[in-house]
Scaffold this motif. Structure first.
Motif, mmCIF file in Angstrom:
data_model
loop_
_atom_site.group_PDB
_atom_site.id
_atom_site.type_symbol
_atom_site.label_atom_id
_atom_site.label_comp_id
_atom_site.label_asym_id
_atom_site.label_seq_id
_atom_site.Cartn_x
_atom_site.Cartn_y
_atom_site.Cartn_z
ATOM 1 N N VAL A 199 0.842 -1.205 0.000
ATOM 2 C CA VAL A 199 0.000 0.000 0.000
ATOM 3 C C VAL A 199 0.873 1.249 0.000
ATOM 4 N N LEU A 200 1.932 1.220 0.789
ATOM 5 C CA LEU A 200 2.826 2.366 0.887
ATOM 6 C C LEU A 200 3.553 2.636 -0.427
ATOM 7 N N VAL A 201 4.124 1.597 -1.002
ATOM 8 C CA VAL A 201 4.896 1.786 -2.233
ATOM 9 C C VAL A 201 3.992 2.262 -3.363
ATOM 10 N N ALA A 202 2.786 1.696 -3.459
ATOM 11 C CA ALA A 202 1.861 2.113 -4.522
ATOM 12 C C ALA A 202 1.500 3.582 -4.406
ATOM 13 N N ALA A 203 1.419 4.093 -3.181
ATOM 14 C CA ALA A 203 1.065 5.502 -2.987
ATOM 15 C C ALA A 203 2.141 6.442 -3.517
ATOM 16 N N TYR A 204 3.381 5.943 -3.621
ATOM 17 C CA TYR A 204 4.490 6.777 -4.086
ATOM 18 C C TYR A 204 5.026 6.323 -5.443
ATOM 19 N N ASP A 205 4.328 5.389 -6.063
ATOM 20 C CA ASP A 205 4.734 4.918 -7.400
ATOM 21 C C ASP A 205 3.477 4.473 -8.142
ATOM 22 N N ASP A 206 2.624 5.442 -8.462
ATOM 23 C CA ASP A 206 1.313 5.144 -9.030
ATOM 24 C C ASP A 206 1.421 4.614 -10.456
ATOM 25 N N ALA A 207 0.397 3.894 -10.848
ATOM 26 C CA ALA A 207 0.386 3.255 -12.166
ATOM 27 C C ALA A 207 0.375 4.268 -13.301
ATOM 28 N N ALA A 208 -0.204 5.453 -13.080
ATOM 29 C CA ALA A 208 -0.289 6.460 -14.138
ATOM 30 C C ALA A 208 1.011 7.230 -14.329
ATOM 31 N N GLY A 209 1.951 7.082 -13.400
ATOM 32 C CA GLY A 209 3.238 7.753 -13.535
ATOM 33 C C GLY A 209 3.253 9.216 -13.126
ATOM 34 N N VAL A 210 2.209 9.659 -12.427
ATOM 35 C CA VAL A 210 2.163 11.067 -12.017
ATOM 36 C C VAL A 210 3.244 11.365 -10.974
ATOM 37 N N THR A 211 3.433 10.441 -10.034
ATOM 38 C CA THR A 211 4.455 10.656 -9.009
ATOM 39 C C THR A 211 5.851 10.645 -9.611
ATOM 40 N N ALA A 212 6.072 9.835 -10.621
ATOM 41 C CA ALA A 212 7.368 9.825 -11.305
ATOM 42 C C ALA A 212 7.641 11.185 -11.947
ATOM 43 N N GLU A 213 6.633 11.757 -12.588
ATOM 44 C CA GLU A 213 6.801 13.083 -13.190
ATOM 45 C C GLU A 213 7.038 14.136 -12.113
ATOM 46 N N PHE A 214 6.305 14.021 -11.016
ATOM 47 C CA PHE A 214 6.471 14.932 -9.887
ATOM 48 C C PHE A 214 7.894 14.848 -9.325
ATOM 49 N N ASN A 215 8.408 13.633 -9.171
ATOM 50 C CA ASN A 215 9.752 13.430 -8.641
ATOM 51 C C ASN A 215 10.789 14.078 -9.546
ATOM 52 N N LYS A 216 10.659 13.881 -10.837
ATOM 53 C CA LYS A 216 11.631 14.444 -11.780
ATOM 54 C C LYS A 216 11.531 15.967 -11.891
ATOM 55 N N ASN A 217 10.424 16.517 -11.427
ATOM 56 C CA ASN A 217 10.264 17.970 -11.518
ATOM 57 C C ASN A 217 11.326 18.720 -10.731
ATOM 58 N N VAL A 218 11.895 18.066 -9.715
ATOM 59 C CA VAL A 218 12.964 18.734 -8.966
ATOM 60 C C VAL A 218 14.162 19.006 -9.874
ATOM 61 N N LEU A 219 14.414 18.111 -10.833
ATOM 62 C CA LEU A 219 15.501 18.335 -11.781
ATOM 63 C C LEU A 219 15.165 19.474 -12.739
ATOM 64 N N THR A 220 13.897 19.577 -13.127
ATOM 65 C CA THR A 220 13.456 20.677 -13.977
ATOM 66 C C THR A 220 13.681 22.012 -13.281
ATOM 67 N N VAL A 221 13.394 22.071 -11.988
ATOM 68 C CA VAL A 221 13.598 23.297 -11.216
ATOM 69 C C VAL A 221 15.076 23.678 -11.196
ATOM 70 N N VAL A 222 15.950 22.698 -10.946
ATOM 71 C CA VAL A 222 17.386 22.985 -10.899
ATOM 72 C C VAL A 222 17.899 23.400 -12.281
ATOM 73 N N ASN A 223 17.396 22.748 -13.319
ATOM 74 C CA ASN A 223 17.784 23.142 -14.679
ATOM 75 C C ASN A 223 17.398 24.595 -14.961
ATOM 76 N N ARG A 224 16.177 24.944 -14.642
ATOM 77 C CA ARG A 224 15.670 26.281 -14.962
ATOM 78 C C ARG A 224 16.344 27.367 -14.120
ATOM 79 N N GLU A 225 16.465 27.119 -12.822
ATOM 80 C CA GLU A 225 16.939 28.159 -11.921
ATOM 81 C C GLU A 225 18.456 28.282 -11.868
#
Length: 338
Positions: A199-225
């Motif tokens: 249950v815990l892992v699924a909450a942070y690794d959803d089937a739709a990949g939204v959390t994966a995109e959210f996680n990678k967004n930190v790299l987008t922030v560092v790239n931009r800023e």
């Protein structure tokens, strides 16, 4: 006096300076880390809103269920005339508390996002005539100076955000709150509970990949800023349950050996193939552990509410004594190598 007031406690360049410091520190340490607060630019906030609606992500729904069922009891226990909310964001769930506090005089939302505070504050004033809103632009993990408002105060820290702090950081944070609070104030803490690993892992690794995109967004922030050249395609989202520490770790795993350049810091960061960059911990709790951490920070746990299925908890605590815990300044699982 206007029913809406906003006080800025952070310098205008504070966010940029904090990002530079966090990236320099985190990417020159072993293991490499970046703090989760850098997920939340405008796009990251939109992604997190989507996460809270996913079937796998239970915490937001479970916390709302408890508030809907128990807000009247919480209000009665606190008798609050001021509600302080740390990391308030859109203040959506807080409306359940506001509605249950008929004697409330002032709401003090605390967040680093001035735009989020202004938007939520003006909306609340329109919805709740007679309510005063004194928004505070501040980093709640740093020492706070709260505005003078009528007591008693209910200090709310919701969303399970306490779990993003390491154990020493948690008690230091709670102890800093204890110093701020008067004897008749009450702390309301949102707590995500230990449960089945799947249950815990699924909450942070959803089937739709939204959390994966959210996680990678930190790299987008560092790239931009900071002008970095992270290639998001060569990093893989990973969510792991650490049974020893009872927390979820979110990581970004380098698929290849590579060097990332960050011109604003004059920094080149080497990654080996398969090396992880830790972007978040999310600790899960048991009632006994919550009680012990609160006691070390000078609080007594007075009431404990849980959602159906024991997925999530809300703790009510009162300040009763000075903090007793002492912790080393350094995180025991992160070692700087520069």
């Amino acid at each position: 006096m206007s029913p809406f007031r906003l006080t800025r406690t952070l310098p205008e360049d504070a966010t940029a300076a904090a990002l530079r410091a966090d990236v320099l520190h985190g990417l020159t340490c072993s293991p490499k880390t970046l703090p989760p607060k850098w997920f939340y630019d405008a796009h990251g906030s939109e992604l997190f809103d989507k996460i809270t609606e996913l079937p796998e992500y239970y915490p937001t729904r479970a916390e709302r269920e408890i508030l809907a069922a128990r807000a009247t009891e919480i209000a009665a226990a606190s008798g609050a005339r001021t509600l302080v909310e740390l990391g308030s964001g859109s203040s959506e769930k807080t409306r359940l508390l506001l509605d249950a506090l008929p004697g409330l005089h002032t709401y003090v939302p605390v967040d680093v996002s001035e735009s989020a505070l202004a938007q939520a504050g003006h909306a609340l004033i329109a919805e709740c005539p007679g309510l005063n809103v004194h928004a505070l632009v501040a980093d709640f993990t740093a020492p706070l100076l709260l505005p003078r408002t009528p007591g008693p105060r209910l200090v709310a820290f919701l969303g399970g955000t306490i779990g993003n702090l390491l154990p020493a950081e948690r008690v230091a944070f709670l102890a800093s709150l204890r110093v701020l609070m008067a004897p008749n104030d009450v702390l309301l803490l949102g707590i995500d509970l230990v449960k089945d690993e799947s249950v815990l892992v699924a909450a942070y690794d959803d089937a739709a990949g939204v959390t994966a995109e959210f996680n990678k967004n930190v790299l987008t922030v560092v790239n931009r800023e900071l002008g970095a050249d992270f290639d998001l395609a060569v990093f893989e989202h990973v969510a792991l349950w650490d049974a020893e520490h009872e927390w979820i770790e979110m990581r970004l795993r380098s698929r290849t050996e590579q060097t990332v350049k960050i011109p604003a810091l004059d920094l080149a960061v080497d990654f080996t193939a398969g090396e992880d960059l830790r972007t978040e911990i999310s600790a899960k709790f048991r009632q006994a552990g919550v009680r012990a951490e609160l006691e070390a920070a000078g609080f007594d746990l007075t009431q404990w509410f849980t959602s159906p299925g024991q997925l999530y908890g809300l703790a009510l605590a009162t300040p009763v004594r000075p903090p007793t815990a002492r912790f080393p300044a350094e995180d025991r699982i992160t070692t700087c190598v520069r």
